[in-house]
Write an enzyme that holds these catalytic residues in place. Structure first.
Site, PDB file in Angstrom:
ATOM      1  N   THR A 136       0.849  -1.190   0.000  1.00 21.51           N
ATOM      2  CA  THR A 136       0.000   0.000   0.000  1.00 21.51           C
ATOM      3  C   THR A 136       0.885   1.241   0.000  1.00 21.51           C
ATOM      4  O   THR A 136       1.886   1.294   0.722  1.00 21.51           O
ATOM      5  CB  THR A 136      -0.959   0.016   1.209  1.00 21.51           C
ATOM      6  OG1 THR A 136      -1.771   1.197   1.146  1.00 21.51           O
ATOM      7  CG2 THR A 136      -0.225  -0.017   2.535  1.00 21.51           C
ATOM      8  N   HIS A 164       2.278 -11.589  14.218  1.00 21.73           N
ATOM      9  CA  HIS A 164       3.317 -12.122  15.101  1.00 21.73           C
ATOM     10  C   HIS A 164       3.057 -13.582  15.477  1.00 21.73           C
ATOM     11  O   HIS A 164       3.944 -14.258  16.016  1.00 21.73           O
ATOM     12  CB  HIS A 164       3.399 -11.265  16.364  1.00 21.73           C
ATOM     13  CG  HIS A 164       4.764 -11.204  16.964  1.00 21.73           C
ATOM     14  ND1 HIS A 164       5.768 -12.104  16.662  1.00 21.73           N
ATOM     15  CD2 HIS A 164       5.315 -10.352  17.867  1.00 21.73           C
ATOM     16  CE1 HIS A 164       6.857 -11.817  17.353  1.00 21.73           C
ATOM     17  NE2 HIS A 164       6.616 -10.744  18.084  1.00 21.73           N
TER      18      HIS A 164
END
Length: 419
Positions: free
Chosen positions: A337, A390
């Site tokens: 992006t 994560h």
């Protein structure tokens, strides 16, 4: 009579919102004509007529939510004017024979027309029939059509309204100012319903934050080498490939190189399994008037710089013209992006689930940089951000991923070898 149904759209799409009817009830349509536009979670879809005839009995208006397979209208046989033919009957003596069958419909219509005073009431045949059955005077039905045409839905809405009584009307008028914030002329507020796409974007962004252990790490890139190549090769590239050499092809190639070095960022969590994807379909976020969409550049690792630039330009154009197909949006493995085109200096992009990584590009800004350890130079610098899940990607891998992108962009020749 043929039913107009919401067609199968895609495996993940079960409903949509009618954006706009392009034809009106009573219109003549041909097979293949576009009847309406349906807004789904991802793209707008045109629904075509599968039969020729007269559009009748529109059951859902613009703004209504409809499900796949739901009947939303019907297409009858014959021309659009057929139902209105009995309105001008032959002289009275000829009607005698057919009086028990035919007199009823024209009689009801002639009463409505006479009561109207100075002309016909414009209403669909189905609306007139329903009004006769309900004993409703069409003069009292408020049409929703800007042209004043009364539809079945208008008649139904009229039957659902409670009888008008003076006392309750005064009460209602007195109670109207309750939402003070919205009615205070000094503090105007406009209430606008969210589009289906904006609702979906909001829902998925919240889900991404709630379901993933999202973390963002940052780095910065000296864009001097890339900008020098673009300046030197820009005109020749445009002349040869008929497309401009932008930054996105460099970043796409750099991302592919980094994904090959850190495959966990090109993976997906599926329950207790990890799906490591051995292909590189890179999503490129595109801002449109209707919200952000992420069309996918397929097999980016096999494409040339020119192919990537051409495909991105094509997908961006389709996105802004609402011409993206569902296949353009499905199956990406990683997303880029670019907030820099709007002047963003730094941001923390949100994951495009079920992907586990998204790279944020930002505006290029000249900043003093230490060169060779002892002198300062003003260099065109860009902050880059990697948001990652994560649960699957460790901090060491995330940092290494960004460092690899930095290395590839600051020495673009490596892109030919590793990207």
């Amino acid at each position: 009579m043929h039913e107009v149904k919401v067609p199968e759209l895609a495996e993940s799409i079960t409903e949509g919102t009618i954006s706009d009817w392009l034809v009106s009830e009573g219109d003549q349509v041909n097979e293949g004509d576009v009847l309406l536009e349906l807004e789904t979670d991802k793209v707008n879809v045109e629904i075509h007529a599968e039969h020729s005839g007269t559009l009748q009995n529109i059951r859902k208006k613009a703004g209504d939510t409809v499900e796949v397979g739901e009947v939303i209208a019907q297409i009858g046989e014959g021309a659009a004017t057929a139902p209105a033919a009995p309105q001008a009957p032959a002289p009275q003596p000829e009607q005698k024979e057919a009086a028990p069958v035919k007199e009823e419909a024209p009689a009801a219509e002639s009463v409505e027309e006479a009561a109207d005073g100075d002309g016909d009431i414009t209403a669909s045949p189905a609306a007139r029939k329903l009004a006769r059955e309900k004993g409703i005077d069409l003069r009292r039905v408020r049409p929703s059509d800007p042209m004043g045409r009364v539809t079945v839905d208008d008649v139904k809405a009229h039957t659902e309204q409670p009888p008008a009584k003076p006392a309750p009307a005064e009460k209602k008028q007195a109670a109207a100012p309750t939402p003070a914030v919205e009615t205070d002329p000094a503090k105007p507020v406009e209430r606008v319903p969210m589009t289906r796409r904006r609702q979906t974007i909001a829902k998925r962004l919240v889900e991404a934050q709630q379901t993933a252990a999202m973390l963002t790490t940052f780095n910065e890139v000296d864009m001097s080498a890339v900008m020098e190549i673009r300046k030197r090769r820009k005109e020749a590239f445009k002349e040869q490939h008929d497309v401009s050499l932008g930054f996105m092809s460099f970043f796409t190639k750099a991302v592919v190189g980094a994904l090959k070095a850190y495959p966990a960022l090109n993976a997906e969590i599926d329950g207790t399994d990890v799906l490591y994807k051995k292909f590189y379909d890179i999503g490129i976020a595109v801002a449109t008037d209707n919200g952000l969409v992420v069309p996918v550049v397929r097999d980016a690792d096999r494409r040339s710089f020119a192919d990537i630039e051409r495909e991105i330009a094509n997908l961006a154009k389709k996105a802004r013209n609402n011409k993206l197909a569902l296949s353009d949006l499905q199956g990406g493995t990683f997303t880029i992006t670019n907030g820099g085109v709007f002047g963003s200096l730094l941001s923390t992009p949100i994951l495009n689930a079920p992907q586990v990584g998204i790279l944020g590009m930002h505006t290029i800004q000249k900043r003093p940089v230490t060169v060779d350890g002892d002198r300062l130079e003003h260099r065109p610098m860009m902050y880059i951000a990697l948001s990652y899940d994560h649960r699957l990607v460790d901090g060491k891998e995330a940092v290494g991923f960004l460092v690899t992108i930095k290395k590839l962009l600051e020495d673009p020749e490596l892109l030919m070898l590793e990207g």
